[in-house]
Write a protein that holds these residues in place. Structure first.
Motif, PDB file in Angstrom:
ATOM      1  N   PRO A   1      -6.901  -3.017   4.633  1.00 38.53           N
ATOM      2  CA  PRO A   1      -5.556  -3.547   4.409  1.00 38.53           C
ATOM      3  C   PRO A   1      -5.517  -4.430   3.161  1.00 38.53           C
ATOM      4  O   PRO A   1      -6.506  -5.081   2.800  1.00 38.53           O
ATOM      5  CB  PRO A   1      -5.287  -4.375   5.668  1.00 38.53           C
ATOM      6  CG  PRO A   1      -6.270  -3.882   6.681  1.00 38.53           C
ATOM      7  CD  PRO A   1      -7.474  -3.433   5.912  1.00 38.53           C
TER       8      PRO A   1
ATOM      9  N   GLY B   1      -4.397   1.969   1.062  1.00 42.18           N
ATOM     10  CA  GLY B   1      -4.623   1.302   2.335  1.00 42.18           C
ATOM     11  C   GLY B   1      -5.664   1.989   3.187  1.00 42.18           C
ATOM     12  O   GLY B   1      -5.972   1.532   4.293  1.00 42.18           O
TER      13      GLY B   1
ATOM     14  N   ASN C   1       0.842  -1.191   0.000  1.00 40.60           N
ATOM     15  CA  ASN C   1       0.000   0.000   0.000  1.00 40.60           C
ATOM     16  C   ASN C   1       0.877   1.240   0.000  1.00 40.60           C
ATOM     17  O   ASN C   1       2.009   1.224   0.478  1.00 40.60           O
ATOM     18  CB  ASN C   1      -0.907   0.025   1.241  1.00 40.60           C
ATOM     19  CG  ASN C   1      -1.968  -1.052   1.210  1.00 40.60           C
ATOM     20  OD1 ASN C   1      -2.087  -1.846   2.126  1.00 40.60           O
ATOM     21  ND2 ASN C   1      -2.753  -1.080   0.142  1.00 40.60           N
TER      22      ASN C   1
END
Length: 339
Positions: free
Chosen positions: A53, A49, A9
């Motif tokens: 997640p 993100g 991310n």
């Protein structure tokens, strides 16, 4: 095949163009040669993100797109090979979205695209159009399905009518027979909302927007499709009819929501929060069917002349496409996958 991927991310720079093996469809799946990939705010939020997640070691982003089926898995009618389709939720709970030359999806996520509708239209549906459908079908005394005439006699307020979801709200509501009012921040966005089909456009930064909307809708607005609840709630409540509905799909700007409970009790307000992922399979299936019908009727065109400018990037500039969406570019950001 060429594909965009990210392994961590982060900012748009985590996106990389790589070569990957051609994916094979499993049972109940099909493979699509992607022509155009659509970019939505949820795509950059997932990459950064912010949304959730990362679920997989490597992700190819983008939920929406359009292209041509070139292979099918077990249990799927082989006559679908060669069919033009639009895709939705391709990367939802899966590691492979539409930012690639080929993608594999469950068959129900690939919807037939009429020959008269271009791939740009197909790639612009998905999240915006299905969200707009949901926003228009949650009112207590409103329809659960959309079709011509379903919203006859209703007044719909599309907040932010120059955005992708607001644009789809205007088009779908008008197709279904509603009187459509849109709020915008300036003359250029007013021009776009009018081109999309809004009957009345109000600049919320000038004069008395509530009085102006009430002039069009003296009995009040039936449904508000809201993109910035914190900033706009006072205006929404000033124009909402008793037992009206505010359908909120975003809170652009992040302003806090100050809720006057007594005011909403007196109005019997329905405040409906919505997001496509958790709307439920029945609501999504209904939305897909109705949006497909609207596409067949030619009710969801895109392009500047129809109120939704197209901002294009090649596949190797997908990071720039994400920057454009994050930066609030007006219009629909598309990635041309097949040159």
């Amino acid at each position: 095949m060429k594909a965009i991927i990210y392994r961590d991310n982060g900012a748009p720079d985590v996106l990389r163009l790589v070569e990957r093996d051609l994916p094979e469809p499993g049972p109940g799946e099909l493979r699509v040669r992607v022509a155009v990939s659509g970019v939505n705010p949820t795509d950059w939020q997932a990459r950064s993100g912010n949304a959730h997640p990362k679920q997989f070691p490597e992700v190819t982003p983008h939920l929406d797109g359009a292209g041509t089926i070139d292979a099918v898995g077990e249990g799927i009618d082989r006559s679908r090979v060669g069919e033009r389709v639009w895709l939705f939720m391709a990367a939802a709970g899966r590691p492979t979205g539409t930012a690639a030359e080929f993608t594999v999806v469950p068959a129900e996520l690939a919807v037939p695209l009429p020959d008269e509708a271009g791939f740009d239209v197909g790639a612009s549906l998905g999240v915006p159009a299905l969200t707009a459908h949901r926003a228009l079908t949650v009112a207590e005394d409103g329809p659960r399905r959309l079709r011509p005439g379903a919203l006859d006699g209703k007044v719909v307020l599309a907040a932010g009518g120059a955005g992708a979801v607001g644009h789809a709200v205007i088009q779908l509501a008008r197709w279904a027979g509603a009187t459509v009012v849109s709020t915008v921040s300036g003359p250029e966005k007013a021009r776009l909302a009018t081109a999309a089909g809004a009957h009345h456009v109000v600049n919320y930064r000038e004069g008395d927007p509530a009085a102006e909307i009430r002039a069009f809708a003296p009995g009040g607005v039936d449904i508000v499709a809201e993109v910035a609840l914190g900033a706009n709630l006072a205006l929404d409540l000033a124009v909402l009819r008793t037992r009206g509905t505010i359908s909120t799909y975003a809170n652009d700007g992040g302003a806090p929501v100050d809720l006057n409970v007594l005011q909403n009790m007196v109005l019997n307000t329905r405040l409906q929060f919505l997001v496509l992922y958790t709307a439920g399979p029945e609501a999504r299936a209904a939305a897909v069917e109705d949006v497909a019908a609207a596409v067949r009727d030619g009710a969801l065109p895109v392009g500047e002349e129809h109120g939704l400018p197209l901002v294009r990037f090649p596949l190797d500039r997908t990071a720039d496409a994400h920057r454009a969406v994050e930066g609030g570019t007006v219009g629909k950001v598309l990635v041309d996958v097949t040159s």
